[in-house]
Enzyme design. Structure first.
Site, PDB file in Angstrom:
ATOM      1  N   THR A  72       0.829  -1.209   0.000  1.00 19.27           N
ATOM      2  CA  THR A  72       0.000   0.000   0.000  1.00 19.27           C
ATOM      3  C   THR A  72       0.863   1.259   0.000  1.00 19.27           C
ATOM      4  O   THR A  72       0.614   2.192  -0.776  1.00 19.27           O
ATOM      5  CB  THR A  72      -0.935   0.000   1.225  1.00 19.27           C
ATOM      6  OG1 THR A  72      -1.860  -1.081   1.092  1.00 19.27           O
ATOM      7  CG2 THR A  72      -1.711   1.306   1.324  1.00 19.27           C
ATOM      8  N   GLN A 179       0.607  -9.270  -6.046  1.00 15.74           N
ATOM      9  CA  GLN A 179       0.111 -10.644  -6.186  1.00 15.74           C
ATOM     10  C   GLN A 179       0.968 -11.476  -7.144  1.00 15.74           C
ATOM     11  O   GLN A 179       0.931 -12.689  -7.099  1.00 15.74           O
ATOM     12  CB  GLN A 179      -1.341 -10.623  -6.681  1.00 15.74           C
ATOM     13  CG  GLN A 179      -2.340 -10.101  -5.654  1.00 15.74           C
ATOM     14  CD  GLN A 179      -2.540 -11.036  -4.476  1.00 15.74           C
ATOM     15  OE1 GLN A 179      -2.368 -12.254  -4.593  1.00 15.74           O
ATOM     16  NE2 GLN A 179      -2.918 -10.488  -3.327  1.00 15.74           N
ATOM     17  N   SER A 199       5.358  -6.749  -2.030  1.00 11.68           N
ATOM     18  CA  SER A 199       5.143  -6.886  -0.591  1.00 11.68           C
ATOM     19  C   SER A 199       5.643  -8.242  -0.114  1.00 11.68           C
ATOM     20  O   SER A 199       5.599  -9.229  -0.856  1.00 11.68           O
ATOM     21  CB  SER A 199       3.657  -6.726  -0.273  1.00 11.68           C
ATOM     22  OG  SER A 199       3.423  -6.827   1.109  1.00 11.68           O
ATOM     23  N   CYS A 325      -8.842  -7.010   1.907  1.00 11.11           N
ATOM     24  CA  CYS A 325      -8.993  -5.666   2.435  1.00 11.11           C
ATOM     25  C   CYS A 325     -10.435  -5.217   2.456  1.00 11.11           C
ATOM     26  O   CYS A 325     -10.764  -4.219   3.086  1.00 11.11           O
ATOM     27  CB  CYS A 325      -8.160  -4.695   1.604  1.00 11.11           C
ATOM     28  SG  CYS A 325      -6.420  -5.164   1.515  1.00 11.11           S
TER      29      CYS A 325
END
Length: 386
Positions: A72, A179, A199, A325
């Site tokens: 994010t 992803q 991430s 989320c």
């Protein structure tokens, strides 16, 4: 009760090898990397070595990798940082209607600051047409942001093709690859990517750590201000244990990429075919072939996805009704609406995501139990009875 985890797209458990790599930096090597004495130098060395490994995972130069708190922050930094650095050149940004909220909400924020954003449509599989991207580039376009692979329906976008268009037109190109990392080969040079978000906790690393790739020569404004860490681009004391863990997770992901993808795709396809064959009136969401190896997303008509999740949870199966989320929200998935589903069908969506610890027996268990759950819920549904 034995629990079975099918939500690897939301997060992954910490790999034991990752934890082992982190422990020395939680216990003995606790120094501040900015300190000049030996404790600090040891931490700084560990971060430098970690940066090499993360860079290798995406085909980048280590000097182009900046550690962040996660995907994010990386998305926010890439988009806001570009917008303000390029505002004298233009104020137009292109993205798609199926991006993660880390991108969409950031673009909405920039619209309030006077920027113009074009949200491109996608087809029934969630794929954006590169021609549409090119047609929407204007003289004042400063950034194109298209996700590598969708977190809900798994569709993999034509990133290399879009990257070439952006390069030819002189527009910066950002992709959210959170992803994709660990599931698909990533090479920032082959893809013509200028900015790329990744991430750690999606690839069996610790939470709270990620990175933003910034191509050499690309100038973007800082998002976090303070100290001189990360070459004065991202302030804040570095989280050395998490950075080391992220790097170890990247190293393992690269080593095992091919075998992981093949095994996950085999389990994915068996689960998809099993659901479609055993339960009537089910729709597979996402692209039939250009999809992440571990993604299964289906819409089951006449019932709510949340009711299916609760029934699965009672027998120890953890899945998702959409992105992690937004789970728990009453609004239907913006991704499923964007591919043309009605609100009623979108509400009946279910996502199983497969990871490296998923077994054939666990897939068998889902295929054994799910049809009975669906039939029971449909028998209670006034929509189904009518």
């Amino acid at each position: 009760m034995q629990r079975r985890y099918f939500d690897y797209a939301a997060t992954t458990p910490l790999d034991k090898e990752v934890l082992a790599a982190m422990i020395p930096h939680l216990e003995e090597n606790f120094g501040n990397p900015s300190s000049v004495y030996s404790y600090g130098r040891e931490a700084k060395k560990a971060i430098d070595e970690a940066r090499d490994k993360v860079a290798h995972a995406i085909g980048a130069d280590p000097k182009e990798v900046y550690f962040t708190s996660g995907g994010t922050e990386s998305d926010n930094w890439a988009i806001i940082g570009t917008a303000y650095a390029k505002k004298k050149k233009g104020n137009h940004i292109i993205t798609t209607s199926v991006e993660h909220h880390a991108v969409l909400h950031t673009c909405k924020y920039l619209e309030k600051q006077g920027f113009e954003v074009t949200y491109l449509p996608v087809d029934e599989y969630g794929m954006v047409d590169p021609k549409t991207v090119e047609e929407n580039i204007k003289d004042n376009t400063i950034l194109i942001s298209v996700m590598f692979a969708n977190n809900e329906i798994g569709t993999i976008q034509p990133i290399a093709e879009i990257g070439k268009i952006a390069k030819d037109r002189g527009v910066l190109f950002h992709t959210d690859a959170v992803q994709a990392l660990g599931s698909v080969k990533i090479d920032v040079n082959e893809l013509n990517v200028d900015l790329l978000s990744i991430s750690s906790h999606k690839i069996y690393g610790p939470k709270g750590i990620g990175a933003l790739y910034i191509r050499k020569g690309v100038k973007i404004d800082n998002l976090i201000h303070g100290g001189g860490q990360e070459k004065k681009k991202r302030a804040g004391t570095e989280n050395t244990p998490a950075i080391v863990g992220f790097a170890k997770a990247c190293e393992l992901a690269v080593e095992n990429l091919e075998s992981y993808a093949q095994r996950s795709a085999k389990l994915r396809d068996r689960l998809i075919h099993g659901i479609l064959e055993s339960i009537p009136e089910v729709r597979l969401n996402g692209h039939p072939t250009q999809r992440l190896p571990g993604n299964v997303n289906v819409s089951i008509k006449y019932i709510e996805g949340e009711s299916i999740l609760l029934s699965l949870d009672l027998i120890g199966i953890a899945a998702s009704s959409g992105s992690a989320c937004t789970s728990g929200a009453l609004d239907p998935s913006h991704v499923l609406l964007a591919i043309g589903l009605s609100h009623e069908i979108a509400h009946g969506s279910l996502r199983f995501s497969i990871g490296k610890y998923t077994t054939d027996e666990e897939v068998d268990f889902v295929l054994e139990k799910l049809p009975t759950i669906i039939q029971r819920l449909r028998d209670m549904s006034p929509l189904y009875n009518s």
